[in-house]
Design a protein around this motif. Structure first.
Motif, PDB file in Angstrom:
ATOM      1  N   GLY A 198       0.675  -1.230  -0.057  1.00 35.54           N
ATOM      2  CA  GLY A 198      -0.039  -0.156   0.088  1.00 35.54           C
ATOM      3  C   GLY A 198       0.775   1.335  -0.112  1.00 35.54           C
ATOM      4  N   LYS A 199       2.013   1.232   0.001  1.00 31.80           N
ATOM      5  CA  LYS A 199       3.122   2.314   0.166  1.00 31.80           C
ATOM      6  C   LYS A 199       3.477   2.648  -1.402  1.00 31.80           C
ATOM      7  N   ARG A 200       4.032   3.757  -1.490  1.00 28.48           N
ATOM      8  CA  ARG A 200       4.666   3.968  -2.914  1.00 28.48           C
ATOM      9  C   ARG A 200       6.200   4.110  -2.467  1.00 28.48           C
ATOM     10  N   VAL A 201       6.898   3.152  -3.042  1.00 22.84           N
ATOM     11  CA  VAL A 201       8.276   2.757  -2.716  1.00 22.84           C
ATOM     12  C   VAL A 201       9.056   3.231  -3.878  1.00 22.84           C
ATOM     13  N   GLY A 202      10.508   3.721  -3.292  1.00 21.81           N
ATOM     14  CA  GLY A 202      11.482   4.066  -4.089  1.00 21.81           C
ATOM     15  C   GLY A 202      12.650   2.785  -3.544  1.00 21.81           C
ATOM     16  N   ILE A 203      13.619   2.629  -4.361  1.00 21.98           N
ATOM     17  CA  ILE A 203      14.529   1.572  -3.915  1.00 21.98           C
ATOM     18  C   ILE A 203      15.847   1.960  -4.589  1.00 21.98           C
ATOM     19  N   LEU A 204      16.890   1.837  -3.783  1.00 19.83           N
ATOM     20  CA  LEU A 204      18.253   1.909  -4.181  1.00 19.83           C
ATOM     21  C   LEU A 204      18.795   0.523  -4.500  1.00 19.83           C
ATOM     22  N   ALA A 205      19.094   0.017  -5.776  1.00 20.90           N
ATOM     23  CA  ALA A 205      19.373  -1.396  -5.921  1.00 20.90           C
ATOM     24  C   ALA A 205      20.523  -1.273  -7.122  1.00 20.90           C
ATOM     25  N   ASN A 206      21.111  -2.731  -7.290  1.00 19.53           N
ATOM     26  CA  ASN A 206      22.037  -2.847  -8.215  1.00 19.53           C
ATOM     27  C   ASN A 206      21.730  -4.474  -8.767  1.00 19.53           C
ATOM     28  N   ILE A 231       6.292  -0.132  -6.894  1.00 17.78           N
ATOM     29  CA  ILE A 231       7.684   0.792  -6.990  1.00 17.78           C
ATOM     30  C   ILE A 231       7.494   1.936  -8.043  1.00 17.78           C
ATOM     31  N   VAL A 232       7.872   2.988  -7.302  1.00 19.21           N
ATOM     32  CA  VAL A 232       7.528   4.178  -8.259  1.00 19.21           C
ATOM     33  C   VAL A 232       9.084   4.733  -8.957  1.00 19.21           C
ATOM     34  N   LYS A 233       9.963   4.344  -8.399  1.00 25.00           N
ATOM     35  CA  LYS A 233      11.326   4.453  -9.204  1.00 25.00           C
ATOM     36  C   LYS A 233      12.319   4.004  -8.391  1.00 25.00           C
ATOM     37  N   ASP A 264       6.707   7.080  -0.408  1.00 23.67           N
ATOM     38  CA  ASP A 264       6.435   6.691   0.857  1.00 23.67           C
ATOM     39  C   ASP A 264       7.425   6.380   1.822  1.00 23.67           C
ATOM     40  N   ILE A 265       8.349   5.341   1.014  1.00 19.55           N
ATOM     41  CA  ILE A 265       9.150   4.885   1.799  1.00 19.55           C
ATOM     42  C   ILE A 265      10.386   4.531   0.908  1.00 19.55           C
ATOM     43  N   MET A 266      11.648   4.617   1.427  1.00 20.05           N
ATOM     44  CA  MET A 266      12.881   4.254   0.570  1.00 20.05           C
ATOM     45  C   MET A 266      13.456   2.922   1.075  1.00 20.05           C
ATOM     46  N   VAL A 267      13.776   2.155   0.158  1.00 17.34           N
ATOM     47  CA  VAL A 267      14.390   0.713   0.306  1.00 17.34           C
ATOM     48  C   VAL A 267      15.998   0.774  -0.008  1.00 17.34           C
ATOM     49  N   TYR A 268      17.011   0.508   0.515  1.00 15.52           N
ATOM     50  CA  TYR A 268      18.366   0.237   0.580  1.00 15.52           C
ATOM     51  C   TYR A 268      18.494  -1.370   0.191  1.00 15.52           C
TER      52      TYR A 268
END
Length: 410
Positions: A52-60, A83-85, A135-139
């Motif tokens: 239910g959250k809009r998620v941003g992720i820093l990933a590789n 995942i929005v970006k 809404d929340i960032m993921v690393y």
């Protein structure tokens, strides 16, 4: 008789259980990566939180989960996470950029998600506009435990952006393959650069989650900002465990051998000595065209995606072949093997040129890599490895004491 079989069967189960518990006792040289479960793999612990959250992720490319190493972004999309970006560090989100290469913003062809570059694009952290619809960032990046490996810089900048924009950061922790190692001089902050931003040793002995806690706890973000972090710890992990990465952490760390040699060999980026960039065994060899006294040789060439213009390209280099070096010896000694730097300096005929060099704009000088001007001077002066290491001891002692406050694992 049946009773006897039951007793025997129970004994076998008990023995297996004891053996299983014994396998969790950590000893140098043991291979225990199969028992480890990364934070990202524990989806049951964070999927409900992301729903239910809009998620941003820093990933590789290291952001993988499951037995088949499926990318986290692809997996979360299939599980219904919005995942929005996606933000990409050095080498890019899909890992198709060489070390230090410019990485542009684009749209991911596999998912259609906007990709925002945080390396070589003039942008080191997400902007306010980037964060507006998150809404929340993921690393979730695999680190290798070195000050000059840029993933910790990406983490700190992401923490800064989250703190400035009042966003929570979810960190999916991963093991440090060099987690047993805490060694090297503490960075002199006068030499702060893109390959050394924090007053820590070359090998810091922390996971990403622990490092994030240290950044907050020591007030290292600008204006002493505090980032709201939530960490999914690694299961069944201990800093003294050996951990074999499921995928290579970057194009030039393509073997377990290179990953374990990297804390020592990356220092050679500030010298005329090649570490094998331009070969398919980077960070596992050392050499230079002028070291003709050595029998081992290799020839760097242009390799797309790894090293397009490597040092000493198309010239035969002579030196050391460390592909079969017993890395268990490094684990046992818990030290950087600076004896190789001493050996190469003594063997190189043009001493005045040995350090008067930097292999790339990104890596910088030996002083920035070592984190001190003293290291170069000590090698030139002919100090032994033990004498050099003795000068590191006061700083390392203080760091190790400070480090205790932020540990998530024994």
């Amino acid at each position: 008789m049946r009773f006897v079989y039951v007793v025997l069967f129970a004994f076998v189960l008990l023995t297996a259980s004891l053996n299983s518990k014994a396998a969790a006792i950590i000893l140098p040289g043991m291979q225990l990566s199969a028992s480890i479960k990364t934070g990202a793999d524990q989806t049951e612990k964070y999927l409900p939180y992301l729903k239910g959250k809009r998620v941003g992720i820093l990933a590789n490319p290291t952001s993988v989960i499951g037995k088949h190493n499926v990318h986290l972004v692809d997996s979360l999309l299939k599980l219904g996470i919005h995942i929005v970006k996606v933000f990409g560090p050095e080498h890019g989100f899909r890992g198709n950029a060489s070390a230090g290469a410019h990485v542009a913003d684009e749209v991911d062809s596999a998912t259609g998600i906007p990709l925002i570059s945080l390396y070589g694009s003039g942008k080191s952290k997400p902007s306010k506009a980037d964060m507006a619809d998150i809404d929340i960032m993921v690393y979730d990046l695999q680190d290798v435990g070195c000050r000059f490996y840029t993933n910790i810089n990406a983490l700190a900048r992401l923490m800064e952006a989250c703190a400035e924009n009042n966003k929570e950061l979810l960190i999916l922790d991963r093991p440090n393959p060099n987690g047993y190692l805490i060694d090297g001089p503490i960075l002199d902050m006068k030499l702060k650069s893109g390959i050394g931003m924090f007053p820590i040793p070359i090998a810091h002995g922390l996971t990403i989650g622990e490092f994030a806690q240290m950044v907050n706890g020591e007030g290292w973000l600008p204006n002493h900002l505090q980032c709201n972090i939530r960490i999914i710890p690694v299961a069944n992990y201990n800093h003294n465990m050996e951990y074999t990465l499921p995928v290579k952490p970057s194009p030039n760390l393509n073997t377990q051998q290179s990953i374990l040699l990297y804390p020592t060999l990356c220092l050679f980026e500030g010298t005329v000595i090649s570490q094998g960039r331009g070969t398919y065994f980077p960070f596992a060899v050392l050499g230079n065209p002028d070291l003709k006294g050595y029998s081992f040789s290799f020839t760097p060439t242009s390799i797309k995606g790894m090293a397009e213009t490597p040092l000493h390209m198309n010239n035969t280099c002579y030196g050391l072949d460390l592909r079969k070096y017993d890395v268990a010896a490094l684990h046992k000694s818990k030290r950087l093997h600076i004896e190789w730097m001493i050996e190469m300096y003594k063997a190189y005929p043009y001493k005045e040129k040995f350090f008067d060099f930097k292999q790339s704009k990104e890596m910088g000088s030996i002083d920035k890599l070592a984190g001190t001007t003293a290291f170069k001077e000590q090698i030139i002066a002919g100090l032994s490895a033990d004498e050099i290491r003795k000068t590191w001891e006061p700083g390392l002692k203080a760091y190790k004491e400070m480090r205790k406050k932020y540990l998530l694992y024994p």
